[in-house]
Design a protein around this motif. Structure first.
Motif, PDB file in Angstrom:
ATOM      1  N   ALA A 111       0.844  -1.203   0.000  1.00  0.00           N
ATOM      2  CA  ALA A 111       0.000   0.000   0.000  1.00  0.00           C
ATOM      3  C   ALA A 111       0.879   1.252   0.000  1.00  0.00           C
ATOM      4  N   VAL A 112       1.951   1.234   0.771  1.00  0.00           N
ATOM      5  CA  VAL A 112       2.877   2.361   0.786  1.00  0.00           C
ATOM      6  C   VAL A 112       3.545   2.503  -0.580  1.00  0.00           C
ATOM      7  N   TRP A 113       4.002   1.379  -1.141  1.00  0.00           N
ATOM      8  CA  TRP A 113       4.627   1.414  -2.470  1.00  0.00           C
ATOM      9  C   TRP A 113       3.667   2.020  -3.508  1.00  0.00           C
ATOM     10  N   ARG A 114       2.397   1.627  -3.465  1.00  0.00           N
ATOM     11  CA  ARG A 114       1.435   2.179  -4.431  1.00  0.00           C
ATOM     12  C   ARG A 114       1.300   3.690  -4.265  1.00  0.00           C
ATOM     13  N   ARG A 115       1.214   4.139  -3.009  1.00  0.00           N
ATOM     14  CA  ARG A 115       1.054   5.564  -2.759  1.00  0.00           C
ATOM     15  C   ARG A 115       2.263   6.348  -3.242  1.00  0.00           C
ATOM     16  N   ILE A 116       3.465   5.930  -2.860  1.00  0.00           N
ATOM     17  CA  ILE A 116       4.641   6.723  -3.243  1.00  0.00           C
ATOM     18  C   ILE A 116       4.884   6.662  -4.748  1.00  0.00           C
ATOM     19  N   THR A 117       4.529   5.561  -5.384  1.00  0.00           N
ATOM     20  CA  THR A 117       4.663   5.458  -6.842  1.00  0.00           C
ATOM     21  C   THR A 117       3.661   6.383  -7.523  1.00  0.00           C
ATOM     22  N   ARG A 118       2.446   6.374  -7.037  1.00  0.00           N
ATOM     23  CA  ARG A 118       1.401   7.244  -7.597  1.00  0.00           C
ATOM     24  C   ARG A 118       1.800   8.717  -7.450  1.00  0.00           C
ATOM     25  N   GLU A 119       2.311   9.083  -6.271  1.00  0.00           N
ATOM     26  CA  GLU A 119       2.730  10.467  -6.040  1.00  0.00           C
ATOM     27  C   GLU A 119       3.931  10.819  -6.906  1.00  0.00           C
ATOM     28  N   GLY A 120       4.902   9.918  -6.981  1.00  0.00           N
ATOM     29  CA  GLY A 120       6.058  10.088  -7.856  1.00  0.00           C
ATOM     30  C   GLY A 120       6.918  11.307  -7.615  1.00  0.00           C
ATOM     31  N   THR A 121       6.876  11.871  -6.401  1.00  0.00           N
ATOM     32  CA  THR A 121       7.607  13.105  -6.128  1.00  0.00           C
ATOM     33  C   THR A 121       8.934  12.880  -5.411  1.00  0.00           C
ATOM     34  N   ALA A 122       9.136  11.727  -4.824  1.00  0.00           N
ATOM     35  CA  ALA A 122      10.372  11.453  -4.094  1.00  0.00           C
ATOM     36  C   ALA A 122      11.545  11.341  -5.071  1.00  0.00           C
ATOM     37  N   LEU A 123      12.731  11.579  -4.556  1.00  0.00           N
ATOM     38  CA  LEU A 123      13.932  11.505  -5.387  1.00  0.00           C
ATOM     39  C   LEU A 123      14.093  10.141  -6.060  1.00  0.00           C
ATOM     40  N   ARG A 124      13.561   9.094  -5.448  1.00  0.00           N
ATOM     41  CA  ARG A 124      13.653   7.760  -6.046  1.00  0.00           C
ATOM     42  C   ARG A 124      12.960   7.733  -7.401  1.00  0.00           C
ATOM     43  N   PHE A 125      12.014   8.617  -7.627  1.00  0.00           N
ATOM     44  CA  PHE A 125      11.275   8.653  -8.885  1.00  0.00           C
ATOM     45  C   PHE A 125      11.728   9.787  -9.806  1.00  0.00           C
ATOM     46  N   THR A 126      12.591  10.653  -9.307  1.00  0.00           N
ATOM     47  CA  THR A 126      13.001  11.800 -10.111  1.00  0.00           C
ATOM     48  C   THR A 126      14.509  11.753 -10.333  1.00  0.00           C
ATOM     49  N   ARG A 127      15.237  12.547  -9.597  1.00  0.00           N
ATOM     50  CA  ARG A 127      16.676  12.702  -9.806  1.00  0.00           C
ATOM     51  C   ARG A 127      17.460  11.392  -9.681  1.00  0.00           C
ATOM     52  N   TYR A 128      17.073  10.518  -8.757  1.00  0.00           N
ATOM     53  CA  TYR A 128      17.840   9.300  -8.511  1.00  0.00           C
ATOM     54  C   TYR A 128      17.104   8.044  -8.969  1.00  0.00           C
ATOM     55  N   ALA A 129      16.296   8.166  -9.989  1.00  0.00           N
ATOM     56  CA  ALA A 129      15.552   7.011 -10.493  1.00  0.00           C
ATOM     57  C   ALA A 129      16.485   5.896 -10.926  1.00  0.00           C
ATOM     58  N   GLU A 130      17.618   6.249 -11.518  1.00  0.00           N
ATOM     59  CA  GLU A 130      18.565   5.211 -11.949  1.00  0.00           C
ATOM     60  C   GLU A 130      19.142   4.456 -10.758  1.00  0.00           C
ATOM     61  N   ARG A 131      19.324   5.119  -9.623  1.00  0.00           N
ATOM     62  CA  ARG A 131      19.809   4.455  -8.424  1.00  0.00           C
ATOM     63  C   ARG A 131      18.773   3.452  -7.916  1.00  0.00           C
ATOM     64  N   ALA A 132      17.512   3.822  -7.998  1.00  0.00           N
ATOM     65  CA  ALA A 132      16.444   2.939  -7.531  1.00  0.00           C
ATOM     66  C   ALA A 132      16.353   1.696  -8.405  1.00  0.00           C
ATOM     67  N   ARG A 133      16.716   1.803  -9.669  1.00  0.00           N
ATOM     68  CA  ARG A 133      16.657   0.657 -10.591  1.00  0.00           C
ATOM     69  C   ARG A 133      17.860  -0.256 -10.473  1.00  0.00           C
ATOM     70  N   SER A 134      18.964   0.220  -9.955  1.00  0.00           N
ATOM     71  CA  SER A 134      20.187  -0.594  -9.906  1.00  0.00           C
ATOM     72  C   SER A 134      20.024  -1.741  -8.928  1.00  0.00           C
ATOM     73  N   PRO A 135      20.570  -2.924  -9.273  1.00  0.00           N
ATOM     74  CA  PRO A 135      20.366  -4.112  -8.442  1.00  0.00           C
ATOM     75  C   PRO A 135      21.091  -4.066  -7.103  1.00  0.00           C
ATOM     76  N   GLY A 136      22.055  -3.268  -6.913  1.00  0.00           N
ATOM     77  CA  GLY A 136      22.796  -3.342  -5.673  1.00  0.00           C
ATOM     78  C   GLY A 136      22.724  -2.126  -4.901  1.00  0.00           C
TER      79      GLY A 136
END
Length: 136
Positions: A111-136
């Motif tokens: 539920a938290v993942w859905r909310r933060i993904t929907r909002e899409g405002t955190a750095l994980r979804f903007t400036r550091y999206a590539e970091r969030a995708r990296s496996p390590g």
């Protein structure tokens, strides 16, 4: 109350479609059949959530097996709640969600993942999206 959202059910169904495609006889894998039955009931009843307590044992296990293959925490190691922010600029979780994360159920975490993904405002979804995708 722990709820399963239809988008997570769809993701689990797609996971099982890739992991265990239908055979030549078009029979569905047991995990996929259990999730598909639940999905059909939700669509017929026009529901986008269902209580986790209402899942059949096979559907619950298939969903939990899918969940085990998803990232656990949305953290990208830029935690602003430790600096006093009510909502983390890095991952988008509230201070309470960051603190209580280890104790949250898989349903609550999704539920938290859905909310933060929907909002899409955190750095994980903007400036550091590539970091969030990296496996390590």
């Amino acid at each position: 109350m722990d709820m399963l959202h239809i988008t997570d059910l769809e993701a689990a169904i797609n996971h099982w479609r890739e992991c265990a495609p239908a055979g030549a006889d078009a029979a569905l894998a047991p995990q996929l059949a259990a999730l598909a039955e639940l999905y059909a009931r939700m669509v017929i009843e026009r529901r986008d959530t269902v209580s986790a307590a209402q899942l059949s044992t096979p559907a619950r296990q298939a969903w939990l097996d899918w969940y085990a293959h998803t990232p656990d925490a949305p953290c990208i190691a830029i935690c602003s709640t430790s600096q006093g922010d009510a909502v983390c600029k890095g991952c988008g979780r509230t201070e309470d969600e960051v603190r209580d994360w280890p104790a949250l159920s898989p349903w609550a975490k999704r539920a938290v993942w859905r909310r933060i993904t929907r909002e899409g405002t955190a750095l994980r979804f903007t400036r550091y999206a590539e970091r969030a995708r990296s496996p390590g």
